[in-house]
Design a protein around this motif. Sequence first.
Motif, PDB file in Angstrom:
ATOM      1  N   GLU A  78     -10.508 -38.901   1.632  1.00  0.00           N
ATOM      2  CA  GLU A  78     -11.883 -39.320   1.343  1.00  0.00           C
ATOM      3  C   GLU A  78     -12.072 -39.597  -0.155  1.00  0.00           C
ATOM      4  OE1 GLU A  78     -16.316 -37.407   1.691  1.00  0.00           O
ATOM      5  OE2 GLU A  78     -14.892 -36.950   3.293  1.00  0.00           O
TER       6      GLU A  78
ATOM      7  N   ASP B  83     -10.332 -42.837  -0.843  1.00  0.00           N
ATOM      8  CA  ASP B  83     -11.111 -43.951  -0.295  1.00  0.00           C
ATOM      9  C   ASP B  83     -12.246 -44.332  -1.233  1.00  0.00           C
ATOM     10  OD1 ASP B  83      -9.513 -44.025   1.968  1.00  0.00           O
ATOM     11  OD2 ASP B  83     -10.965 -42.989   3.255  1.00  0.00           O
ATOM     12  N   LYS B  84     -12.972 -43.325  -1.728  1.00  0.00           N
ATOM     13  CA  LYS B  84     -14.104 -43.586  -2.630  1.00  0.00           C
ATOM     14  C   LYS B  84     -13.633 -44.221  -3.933  1.00  0.00           C
ATOM     15  CE  LYS B  84     -17.175 -39.989  -0.910  1.00  0.00           C
ATOM     16  NZ  LYS B  84     -17.830 -38.703  -1.196  1.00  0.00           N
TER      17      LYS B  84
END
Length: 158
Positions: A86, A89-90
Amino acid sequence: IAVLFASGLRRQEFCGLQLQDINPRTGSINVRSDTAKGGKYRQVYITGDALRMLNRWLKKAVNQDPTASVWQTRSGSQMTAAGIQEVLDKACKAAGIESYSYHDFRRGCALTMKRSGADIKSISHFLGHADIKTTERYIALDDTDALETAIRFDPLKN
């Protein structure tokens, strides 16, 4: 991201790092046999900006037990592989990168080493490849693709 790119670690190796695996002074990272592909221990090194970034991160670690994860949440618990994904991804989205994989960082590390003049045997050893042919595939990408990967995934510019 800088540590992932500079170290060339596999997902399991990266996510499984413990505080005791890192020497913040020398930049050595012990890849334990329980996280390494093929169960083979190896040692890799990071230097420069990646090491400085890692040392800043380590100072923020809530849980200082030597067997605690390097990648901790604010409460000191271990970040899961999904949690690390995550974060990646960000960061990639913020950098305008639509699609990537963990392995893109690993390949990017190998390509950057090659472009910097490292020999294939050294790159293969650094990545923990049992067969040098695997390393050859990593660095045999089209130069246009390789350059684009290096630019897009440069952790020091994103």
